[in-house]
Design an enzyme around this catalytic site. Structure first.
Site, PDB file in Angstrom:
ATOM      1  N   ASP A  83      40.582  40.503  39.144  1.00  8.90           N
ATOM      2  CA  ASP A  83      41.717  41.365  38.819  1.00  8.90           C
ATOM      3  C   ASP A  83      42.982  40.644  39.293  1.00  8.90           C
ATOM      4  O   ASP A  83      43.457  39.740  38.614  1.00  8.90           O
ATOM      5  CB  ASP A  83      41.462  42.707  39.529  1.00  8.90           C
ATOM      6  CG  ASP A  83      42.448  43.787  39.186  1.00  8.90           C
ATOM      7  OD1 ASP A  83      43.022  43.740  38.089  1.00  8.90           O
ATOM      8  OD2 ASP A  83      42.653  44.699  40.007  1.00  8.90           O
ATOM      9  N   GLU A  87      30.947  37.376  41.078  1.00  6.75           N
ATOM     10  CA  GLU A  87      31.744  38.590  41.254  1.00  6.75           C
ATOM     11  C   GLU A  87      31.680  39.447  39.999  1.00  6.75           C
ATOM     12  O   GLU A  87      31.491  38.933  38.891  1.00  6.75           O
ATOM     13  CB  GLU A  87      33.212  38.197  41.498  1.00  6.75           C
ATOM     14  CG  GLU A  87      33.758  38.508  42.871  1.00  6.75           C
ATOM     15  CD  GLU A  87      33.916  39.995  43.181  1.00  6.75           C
ATOM     16  OE1 GLU A  87      33.021  40.801  42.877  1.00  6.75           O
ATOM     17  OE2 GLU A  87      34.951  40.339  43.761  1.00  6.75           O
ATOM     18  N   ASP A  88      31.874  40.735  40.172  1.00  6.86           N
ATOM     19  CA  ASP A  88      31.900  41.640  39.027  1.00  6.86           C
ATOM     20  C   ASP A  88      33.164  41.461  38.192  1.00  6.86           C
ATOM     21  O   ASP A  88      33.111  41.369  36.979  1.00  6.86           O
ATOM     22  CB  ASP A  88      31.745  43.107  39.488  1.00  6.86           C
ATOM     23  CG  ASP A  88      32.712  43.502  40.605  1.00  6.86           C
ATOM     24  OD1 ASP A  88      33.527  42.659  41.056  1.00  6.86           O
ATOM     25  OD2 ASP A  88      32.649  44.664  41.042  1.00  6.86           O
ATOM     26  N   ARG A 108      28.844  53.464  39.421  1.00  9.81           N
ATOM     27  CA  ARG A 108      28.279  52.110  39.400  1.00  9.81           C
ATOM     28  C   ARG A 108      27.006  52.051  38.556  1.00  9.81           C
ATOM     29  O   ARG A 108      26.662  51.032  37.996  1.00  9.81           O
ATOM     30  CB  ARG A 108      27.866  51.681  40.814  1.00  9.81           C
ATOM     31  CG  ARG A 108      28.984  51.389  41.745  1.00  9.81           C
ATOM     32  CD  ARG A 108      28.432  50.702  42.998  1.00  9.81           C
ATOM     33  NE  ARG A 108      29.350  50.781  44.110  1.00  9.81           N
ATOM     34  CZ  ARG A 108      30.383  49.961  44.293  1.00  9.81           C
ATOM     35  NH1 ARG A 108      30.640  49.008  43.421  1.00  9.81           N
ATOM     36  NH2 ARG A 108      31.174  50.099  45.330  1.00  9.81           N
ATOM     37  N   PHE A 168      41.430  50.267  34.054  1.00  7.42           N
ATOM     38  CA  PHE A 168      40.454  50.393  35.123  1.00  7.42           C
ATOM     39  C   PHE A 168      39.104  50.737  34.503  1.00  7.42           C
ATOM     40  O   PHE A 168      39.006  51.651  33.694  1.00  7.42           O
ATOM     41  CB  PHE A 168      40.877  51.454  36.149  1.00  7.42           C
ATOM     42  CG  PHE A 168      40.172  51.242  37.451  1.00  7.42           C
ATOM     43  CD1 PHE A 168      40.636  50.290  38.359  1.00  7.42           C
ATOM     44  CD2 PHE A 168      39.024  51.953  37.764  1.00  7.42           C
ATOM     45  CE1 PHE A 168      39.963  50.063  39.550  1.00  7.42           C
ATOM     46  CE2 PHE A 168      38.346  51.734  38.950  1.00  7.42           C
ATOM     47  CZ  PHE A 168      38.815  50.787  39.850  1.00  7.42           C
TER      48      PHE A 168
HETATM   49  P1  IMP Z   1      41.126  41.554  43.038  1.00  7.13           P
HETATM   50  O1  IMP Z   1      41.102  41.156  44.483  1.00  7.13           O
HETATM   51  O2  IMP Z   1      42.365  42.326  42.691  1.00  7.13           O
HETATM   52  O3  IMP Z   1      40.868  40.425  42.070  1.00  7.13           O
HETATM   53  O4  IMP Z   1      40.016  42.647  42.850  1.00  7.13           O
HETATM   54  C1  IMP Z   1      38.697  42.364  42.823  1.00  7.13           C
HETATM   55  C2  IMP Z   1      37.915  43.586  43.215  1.00  7.13           C
HETATM   56  O5  IMP Z   1      38.609  44.782  42.896  1.00  7.13           O
HETATM   57  C3  IMP Z   1      36.633  43.643  42.438  1.00  7.13           C
HETATM   58  O6  IMP Z   1      35.602  43.036  43.138  1.00  7.13           O
HETATM   59  C4  IMP Z   1      36.415  45.126  42.285  1.00  7.13           C
HETATM   60  O7  IMP Z   1      35.699  45.614  43.400  1.00  7.13           O
HETATM   61  C5  IMP Z   1      37.776  45.731  42.305  1.00  7.13           C
HETATM   62  N1  IMP Z   1      38.291  46.042  40.944  1.00  7.13           N
HETATM   63  C6  IMP Z   1      39.301  45.451  40.290  1.00  7.13           C
HETATM   64  N2  IMP Z   1      39.491  45.986  39.082  1.00  7.13           N
HETATM   65  C7  IMP Z   1      38.552  46.938  38.964  1.00  7.13           C
HETATM   66  C8  IMP Z   1      38.207  47.844  37.895  1.00  7.13           C
HETATM   67  O8  IMP Z   1      38.791  47.887  36.794  1.00  7.13           O
HETATM   68  N3  IMP Z   1      37.165  48.676  38.148  1.00  7.13           N
HETATM   69  C9  IMP Z   1      36.476  48.679  39.326  1.00  7.13           C
HETATM   70  N4  IMP Z   1      36.760  47.841  40.326  1.00  7.13           N
HETATM   71  C10 IMP Z   1      37.784  46.980  40.155  1.00  7.13           C
HETATM   72 MG    MG Z   2      33.816  44.231  44.000  1.00 12.85          MG
END
Ligand code: IMP
Ligand code: MG
Length: 188
Positions: free
Chosen positions: A104, A100-101, A166, A153
């Site tokens: 969060d 995963e990138d 991106r 962010f």
């Molecule tokens: P989570 O489900 O809140 O852990 O979010 C994961 C997904 O949210 C990642 O795969 C990203 O696509 C997106 N995301 C969360 N934080 C960021 C950020 O700072 N920049 C861009 N995308 C984010």
């Molecule tokens: Mg993502």
């Protein structure tokens, strides 16, 4: 809310050096074993493609992808994860590395881990480039982590805001552009 591109948090060289280190850790962990690296589209494509090119030539990695959408056009997680594209591979009995990138709230990764666990892989590990620990809502096990970053962010190197940015080679923070203030009276 509108956003503009802000300062560089991690430049391309720093990212590349860390990705090379991670590749060494990952390929060591799977040494001699076939495994499937599953990239979560679209954010993880740059990270995954750089990571696997640092693997040794005898690496038995295979690639697959899943596409999920959790965010819509906002910067806040909805907690709702929709599978837009599923794996081509049957992962039963295979060693799987989910790539995963960014981690969060953890909602996306924990949802995907539960889903993939249900398909009985032999092992399931996680590899994330960025981790924002301050924002975590659910506990997620991370086996390989690139960078811990503050609660800001970020965009670039695969990460987007509303589909944009991106393509940037560095990772930047984005800054909200304040709407012009109205009805504000000068202080007495
Ligand atoms: P989570 O489900 O809140 O852990 O979010 C994961 C997904 O949210 C990642 O795969 C990203 O696509 C997106 N995301 C969360 N934080 C960021 C950020 O700072 N920049 C861009 N995308 C984010
Ligand atoms: Mg993502």
């Amino acid at each position: 809310m509108e956003y503009e591109l802000g300062r560089i948090l991690l430049d391309g060289r720093t990212i590349s050096a860390r990705v090379a280190e991670m590749a060494a850790e990952v390929s060591e962990a799977y040494s001699g074993k076939e495994f499937v690296a599953v990239g979560v589209l679209k954010g993880a494509i740059f990270f995954l493609s750089d990571l696997v090119r640092f693997f040794p030539r005898n690496s038995l990695v295979r690639l697959d992808f899943m596409a999920v959408s959790s965010y819509g056009a906002s910067t806040k997680s909805s907690g709702i994860v929709k599978i837009v594209k599923d794996l081509d591979t049957d992962i039963r009995g295979r060693d799987v590395l989910l790539v995963e990138d960014i981690l969060d709230t953890g909602l996306t990764l924990s949802y995907l881990l539960d889903l993939l666990k249900g398909r009985s892989p032999r092992s399931l590990k996680t590899c994330v480039l960025l981790d924002k620990p301050d924002r975590r809502k659910v506990d997620v096990r991370v086996d390989f982590r690139g960078f811990q970053i503050p609660d800001e962010f970020v965009v670039g190197y695969g990460l987007d805001y509303s589909g944009y940015w991106r393509n940037l080679p560095d990772i930047h923070v984005v800054n909200p552009i304040e709407a012009p203030a109205r009805n504000i009276q000068p202080k007495e």
